[in-house]
Design an enzyme around this catalytic site. Structure first.
Site, short mmCIF file in Angstrom:
data_model
loop_
_atom_site.label_atom_id
_atom_site.label_comp_id
_atom_site.label_asym_id
_atom_site.label_seq_id
_atom_site.Cartn_x
_atom_site.Cartn_y
_atom_site.Cartn_z
N LYS A 20 133.15 -19.29 -6.25
CA LYS A 20 132.81 -20.68 -5.97
C LYS A 20 133.56 -21.19 -4.73
O LYS A 20 134.49 -20.52 -4.25
CB LYS A 20 133.14 -21.53 -7.21
N TYR A 60 121.65 -23.99 -11.60
CA TYR A 60 122.22 -24.60 -12.83
C TYR A 60 121.19 -25.41 -13.63
O TYR A 60 121.56 -26.29 -14.40
CB TYR A 60 123.42 -25.48 -12.47
N ASN A 123 136.79 -23.88 -11.81
CA ASN A 123 137.16 -22.62 -12.47
C ASN A 123 136.85 -21.35 -11.66
O ASN A 123 136.76 -20.25 -12.22
CB ASN A 123 136.55 -22.56 -13.87
N HIS A 126 131.68 -17.87 -10.96
CA HIS A 126 130.52 -17.90 -11.86
C HIS A 126 130.20 -16.49 -12.33
O HIS A 126 130.36 -15.54 -11.56
CB HIS A 126 129.30 -18.47 -11.12
N GLU A 137 119.01 -15.13 -11.96
CA GLU A 137 119.98 -15.54 -10.94
C GLU A 137 119.98 -14.59 -9.74
O GLU A 137 120.06 -15.02 -8.60
CB GLU A 137 121.38 -15.62 -11.56
P1 GDP Z 1 130.15 -20.96 -17.34
O1 GDP Z 1 128.93 -20.14 -17.69
O2 GDP Z 1 131.40 -20.46 -18.02
O3 GDP Z 1 130.35 -21.07 -15.84
O4 GDP Z 1 129.92 -22.43 -17.92
P2 GDP Z 1 128.56 -23.30 -18.02
O5 GDP Z 1 127.37 -22.49 -17.65
O6 GDP Z 1 128.57 -23.95 -19.35
O7 GDP Z 1 128.80 -24.44 -16.94
C1 GDP Z 1 128.64 -24.18 -15.56
C2 GDP Z 1 129.82 -24.75 -14.81
O8 GDP Z 1 129.84 -26.16 -14.98
C3 GDP Z 1 131.19 -24.30 -15.33
O9 GDP Z 1 131.60 -23.06 -14.77
C4 GDP Z 1 132.07 -25.44 -14.91
O10 GDP Z 1 132.53 -25.31 -13.56
C5 GDP Z 1 131.16 -26.63 -14.99
N1 GDP Z 1 131.40 -27.33 -16.25
C6 GDP Z 1 131.09 -26.93 -17.51
N2 GDP Z 1 131.47 -27.84 -18.43
C7 GDP Z 1 132.04 -28.85 -17.72
C8 GDP Z 1 132.64 -30.09 -18.08
O11 GDP Z 1 132.72 -30.45 -19.25
N3 GDP Z 1 133.11 -30.87 -17.06
C9 GDP Z 1 133.02 -30.49 -15.76
N4 GDP Z 1 133.51 -31.32 -14.82
N5 GDP Z 1 132.48 -29.35 -15.39
C10 GDP Z 1 132.00 -28.53 -16.34
MG MG Z 2 126.92 -20.51 -17.36
#
Ligand code: GDP
Ligand code: MG
Length: 160
Positions: A20, A60, A123, A126, A137
């Site tokens: 990222k 996303y 974080n 991805h 993707e």
């Molecule tokens: P991943 O698959 O572990 O990357 O998580 P997800 O697919 O659920 O979410 C995509 C990205 O959105 C995550 O990597 C985070 O950077 C962001 N994200 C997820 N949950 C939150 C949240 O509660 N708050 C914020 N600010 N960002 C979030």
């Molecule tokens: Mg995800």
């Protein structure tokens, strides 16, 4: 026992792993690549690019109803990213283990997010969450001919 071709097929699972914007800015591109290389996964595609907000909205799409979605897509398109395709046995699941939990606070030391990040919205990296979403993707980020077919010289030292 499985035939050689079945074994070879199983080892061709692919995941989209993407550094990222903050991973690029913080100089962690090499660190992330190093971990996947050293694990024994095979790099088959990589680019350095700044995506449009529209592209990130598509990436996303599953999260579009969540409140952080607009900010996430804006952030992800604000600076360069490094999408990559890594290949190998169980790379989707193992890749997620190597990344850690979505929330860095829940990620163990030894994981990328656990070692290098603090906040869920920053974080670092991805990783595809299923073989199905990996296919989608990879098609979103790479043209067919940008995913390279080649023989890795270390193959027999990684797979029985
Ligand atoms: P991943 O698959 O572990 O990357 O998580 P997800 O697919 O659920 O979410 C995509 C990205 O959105 C995550 O990597 C985070 O950077 C962001 N994200 C997820 N949950 C939150 C949240 O509660 N708050 C914020 N600010 N960002 C979030
Ligand atoms: Mg995800």
């Amino acid at each position: 026992t499985l035939s050689n071709s079945k074994v070879a097929e199983r080892n061709k699972e692919r995941s989209l792993i993407m550094i990222k914007p903050n991973g690029v800015q913080r100089g962690l591109v090499g660190e992330v690549i190093k971990r996947f290389e050293q694990k024994g996964f095979k790099l088959v595609a990589m680019k350095f690019t700044q995506a449009s907000e529209e592209h990130m909205k598509t990436h996303y799409k599953d999260l579009e109803k969540l409140k952080f979605y607009p900010g996430l897509c804006k952030y992800m398109s604000s600076n360069p990213v490094v999408p990559m395709v890594w290949e190998g046995l169980g790379v989707v699941k193992t890749g997620r283990v190597m990344l850690g939990e979505t929330d860095p606070a829940k990620s163990l030391p030894g994981t990328i997010r656990g070692d290098f990040s603090v906040h869920i919205g920053r974080n670092l990296v991805h990783g595809s969450d299923s073989v199905e979403s990996a296919k989608k993707e990879i098609a979103l980020w790479f043209k067919d001919d940008e995913v390279v077919t080649y023989t890795a010289g270390n193959n027999e030292w990684i797979y029985e």
